[in-house]
Scaffold this motif. Sequence first.
Motif, PDB file in Angstrom:
ATOM      1  N   GLU A  21      -5.494   7.194   4.486  1.00 24.32           N
ATOM      2  CA  GLU A  21      -4.832   6.701   5.705  1.00 24.32           C
ATOM      3  C   GLU A  21      -4.326   5.276   5.509  1.00 24.32           C
ATOM      4  O   GLU A  21      -3.196   4.957   5.863  1.00 24.32           O
ATOM      5  CB  GLU A  21      -5.814   6.753   6.874  1.00 24.32           C
ATOM      6  CG  GLU A  21      -5.264   6.255   8.178  1.00 24.32           C
ATOM      7  CD  GLU A  21      -6.307   6.294   9.280  1.00 24.32           C
ATOM      8  OE1 GLU A  21      -6.269   5.381  10.115  1.00 24.32           O
ATOM      9  OE2 GLU A  21      -7.151   7.206   9.297  1.00 24.32           O
ATOM     10  N   TYR A  22      -5.157   4.437   4.910  1.00 23.48           N
ATOM     11  CA  TYR A  22      -4.752   3.047   4.669  1.00 23.48           C
ATOM     12  C   TYR A  22      -3.535   2.990   3.750  1.00 23.48           C
ATOM     13  O   TYR A  22      -2.552   2.317   4.049  1.00 23.48           O
ATOM     14  CB  TYR A  22      -5.909   2.258   4.056  1.00 23.48           C
ATOM     15  CG  TYR A  22      -5.494   0.897   3.562  1.00 23.48           C
ATOM     16  CD1 TYR A  22      -5.267  -0.144   4.447  1.00 23.48           C
ATOM     17  CD2 TYR A  22      -5.302   0.662   2.203  1.00 23.48           C
ATOM     18  CE1 TYR A  22      -4.868  -1.391   3.996  1.00 23.48           C
ATOM     19  CE2 TYR A  22      -4.905  -0.584   1.752  1.00 23.48           C
ATOM     20  CZ  TYR A  22      -4.688  -1.605   2.652  1.00 23.48           C
ATOM     21  OH  TYR A  22      -4.285  -2.820   2.200  1.00 23.48           O
ATOM     22  N   ILE A  23      -3.581   3.709   2.660  1.00 21.88           N
ATOM     23  CA  ILE A  23      -2.491   3.637   1.682  1.00 21.88           C
ATOM     24  C   ILE A  23      -1.208   4.236   2.242  1.00 21.88           C
ATOM     25  O   ILE A  23      -0.145   3.627   2.160  1.00 21.88           O
ATOM     26  CB  ILE A  23      -2.894   4.350   0.376  1.00 21.88           C
ATOM     27  CG1 ILE A  23      -3.995   3.560  -0.328  1.00 21.88           C
ATOM     28  CG2 ILE A  23      -1.688   4.534  -0.542  1.00 21.88           C
ATOM     29  CD1 ILE A  23      -4.615   4.274  -1.505  1.00 21.88           C
ATOM     30  N   GLU A  24      -1.287   5.408   2.807  1.00 23.05           N
ATOM     31  CA  GLU A  24      -0.087   6.119   3.231  1.00 23.05           C
ATOM     32  C   GLU A  24       0.477   5.630   4.556  1.00 23.05           C
ATOM     33  O   GLU A  24       1.684   5.618   4.732  1.00 23.05           O
ATOM     34  CB  GLU A  24      -0.369   7.616   3.316  1.00 23.05           C
ATOM     35  CG  GLU A  24      -0.618   8.249   1.976  1.00 23.05           C
ATOM     36  CD  GLU A  24       0.549   8.104   1.016  1.00 23.05           C
ATOM     37  OE1 GLU A  24       1.707   8.192   1.462  1.00 23.05           O
ATOM     38  OE2 GLU A  24       0.308   7.897  -0.175  1.00 23.05           O
ATOM     39  N   LEU A  25      -0.375   5.234   5.469  1.00 25.04           N
ATOM     40  CA  LEU A  25       0.110   4.888   6.798  1.00 25.04           C
ATOM     41  C   LEU A  25       0.320   3.394   7.009  1.00 25.04           C
ATOM     42  O   LEU A  25       1.091   3.001   7.872  1.00 25.04           O
ATOM     43  CB  LEU A  25      -0.839   5.432   7.870  1.00 25.04           C
ATOM     44  CG  LEU A  25      -1.010   6.943   7.870  1.00 25.04           C
ATOM     45  CD1 LEU A  25      -1.987   7.367   8.950  1.00 25.04           C
ATOM     46  CD2 LEU A  25       0.323   7.646   8.041  1.00 25.04           C
ATOM     47  N   TRP A  26      -0.337   2.568   6.239  1.00 20.26           N
ATOM     48  CA  TRP A  26      -0.178   1.137   6.452  1.00 20.26           C
ATOM     49  C   TRP A  26       0.393   0.449   5.223  1.00 20.26           C
ATOM     50  O   TRP A  26       1.474  -0.128   5.269  1.00 20.26           O
ATOM     51  CB  TRP A  26      -1.507   0.483   6.838  1.00 20.26           C
ATOM     52  CG  TRP A  26      -1.318  -0.941   7.231  1.00 20.26           C
ATOM     53  CD1 TRP A  26      -0.975  -1.404   8.459  1.00 20.26           C
ATOM     54  CD2 TRP A  26      -1.404  -2.095   6.383  1.00 20.26           C
ATOM     55  NE1 TRP A  26      -0.840  -2.774   8.426  1.00 20.26           N
ATOM     56  CE2 TRP A  26      -1.109  -3.226   7.166  1.00 20.26           C
ATOM     57  CE3 TRP A  26      -1.706  -2.272   5.036  1.00 20.26           C
ATOM     58  CZ2 TRP A  26      -1.106  -4.506   6.645  1.00 20.26           C
ATOM     59  CZ3 TRP A  26      -1.699  -3.559   4.527  1.00 20.26           C
ATOM     60  CH2 TRP A  26      -1.406  -4.652   5.341  1.00 20.26           C
ATOM     61  N   TYR A  27      -0.288   0.523   4.117  1.00 13.32           N
ATOM     62  CA  TYR A  27       0.086  -0.258   2.933  1.00 13.32           C
ATOM     63  C   TYR A  27       1.493   0.067   2.438  1.00 13.32           C
ATOM     64  O   TYR A  27       2.303  -0.824   2.226  1.00 13.32           O
ATOM     65  CB  TYR A  27      -0.930  -0.026   1.809  1.00 13.32           C
ATOM     66  CG  TYR A  27      -0.593  -0.760   0.543  1.00 13.32           C
ATOM     67  CD1 TYR A  27      -0.767  -2.137   0.465  1.00 13.32           C
ATOM     68  CD2 TYR A  27      -0.082  -0.092  -0.557  1.00 13.32           C
ATOM     69  CE1 TYR A  27      -0.444  -2.826  -0.697  1.00 13.32           C
ATOM     70  CE2 TYR A  27       0.231  -0.781  -1.713  1.00 13.32           C
ATOM     71  CZ  TYR A  27       0.050  -2.139  -1.771  1.00 13.32           C
ATOM     72  OH  TYR A  27       0.365  -2.807  -2.917  1.00 13.32           O
ATOM     73  N   ASN A  28       1.805   1.342   2.250  1.00  9.16           N
ATOM     74  CA  ASN A  28       3.118   1.701   1.710  1.00  9.16           C
ATOM     75  C   ASN A  28       4.253   1.322   2.641  1.00  9.16           C
ATOM     76  O   ASN A  28       5.375   1.112   2.194  1.00  9.16           O
ATOM     77  CB  ASN A  28       3.178   3.190   1.384  1.00  9.16           C
ATOM     78  CG  ASN A  28       2.512   3.511   0.066  1.00  9.16           C
ATOM     79  OD1 ASN A  28       2.297   2.631  -0.749  1.00  9.16           O
ATOM     80  ND2 ASN A  28       2.158   4.758  -0.137  1.00  9.16           N
TER      81      ASN A  28
END
Length: 52
Positions: A19-26
């Motif tokens: 969730e962090y990588i796909e929804l926020w970081y990227n």
Amino acid sequence: MIYGNLQLNTKQMEAKVFEYIELWYNKKRRHSYLNYQTINEFNQIININKAA
């Protein structure tokens, strides 16, 4: 997240990291391949060009 949520099992932790990588970081990270734009900025320009 890791130290504050020790009750998370492996599947829950994987979901949180995904969730962090796909929804926020990227979405926030600027990509050198996209001329240092975020994905959202790049997509907006592409959509404007397609409409023209």
